[in-house]
Scaffold this active site. Structure first.
Site, PDB file in Angstrom:
ATOM      1  CB  ILE A 154      -0.995   0.211   1.191  1.00  0.00           C
ATOM      2  CG1 ILE A 154      -1.928  -1.033   1.291  1.00  0.00           C
ATOM      3  CG2 ILE A 154      -1.497   1.174   0.900  1.00  0.00           C
ATOM      4  CD1 ILE A 154      -2.349  -1.445   0.133  1.00  0.00           C
ATOM      5  CE  LYS A 155       4.303   5.263  -4.352  1.00  0.00           C
ATOM      6  NZ  LYS A 155       4.438   5.581  -6.096  1.00  0.00           N
ATOM      7  CG  LEU A 156      -0.563   4.566   2.295  1.00  0.00           C
ATOM      8  CD1 LEU A 156       0.042   4.221   4.038  1.00  0.00           C
ATOM      9  CD2 LEU A 156      -2.186   5.217   2.379  1.00  0.00           C
TER      10      LEU A 156
END
Ligand code: G3P
Length: 218
Positions: A86-88
């Site tokens: 998950i890219k945040l």
């Protein structure tokens, strides 16, 4: 150093995978939009296709800017495939979301990092990867590779496990400079990866060997 490809283009991902040196993929909303992907179902199907092509981690970026949206989107993306990371964004809500996912054992990539302080927060929140944007710093007459080196040094000094993922790589020399700076990963356009192969003496050498091999044909 691991090689990720920075694209959502399936053809390019397949080409890099076929080379046998690919360790993963990073995407972002701009790269996904460039491929003409529209709607939730199409986005999810596209990520699943990418995961089927490569063996390594596939960064899927959340679109929301608020914590609750990031968590909802991140949960949905993480459920798609075990390879999804998950890219945040490195914002207040993003760091909170990194902490949430890292505590759940979900891999995260904290993106849009432009200072060592932001990288430190990402590491403390338990990010799997932190993504300093090399090219975008160079674009504003700042030194992107120097930031990569600074983060690598700080993480090594304190023993943080977060991997430094050099992003916004624009050309082949960026890859080499980030490697020398100690980056754990470089995520690159296909052209920059293939550029590592270019050398006129290699081309010339192959030409000579092919010509000489012909002389030995019976
Ligand atoms: O990995 C982040 C990257 O896609 C950003 O690259 O060239 O838009 O700065 P760029």
């Amino acid at each position: 150093m691991k090689f990720f490809i920075d694209t959502a283009n399936l053809g390019q991902i397949k080409e890099a995978q076929a080379l046998g040196v690919l360790d993963g993929v990073t995407t972002n909303p701009s790269l996904m939009a460039k491929e003409g992907i529209k709607g939730d179902a199409a986005i999810k199907a596209h990520y699943q296709q990418i995961c089927e092509i490569v063996d390594g981690d596939v960064s899927a970026e959340v679109f929301g800017t608020e914590y609750d949206d990031m968590i909802r989107q991140g949960e949905e993306l993480a459920a798609l495939h075990p390879q999804i990371t998950i890219k945040l964004p490195c914002t207040k809500d993003g760091i909170r979301a990194v902490k949430y996912f890292s505590e759940k054992g979900v891999k995260t990539n904290c993106t849009l990092v432009f200072t060592v302080g932001q990288a430190l927060l990402a590491a403390k929140a338990g990010a799997t990867y932190v993504s300093p944007f090399v090219g975008r710093l160079d674009d504003i007459s700042s030194d992107g590779v120097a930031l990569v080196k600074e983060i690598v040094d700080v993480f090594n000094y304190y023993g943080y496990q977060t991997q430094v993922l050099a992003a916004s790589i624009r050309h082949t020399q960026h890859i080499i400079d980030c490697m020398k700076a100690g980056a754990d990963v470089a995520t690159c356009p296909l052209k920059a990866i293939l550029g590592l192969l270019n050398h006129p003496l290699t081309d010339k050498g192959v030409e000579i060997f092919v010509a000489d091999a012909k002389k030995m044909e019976g």
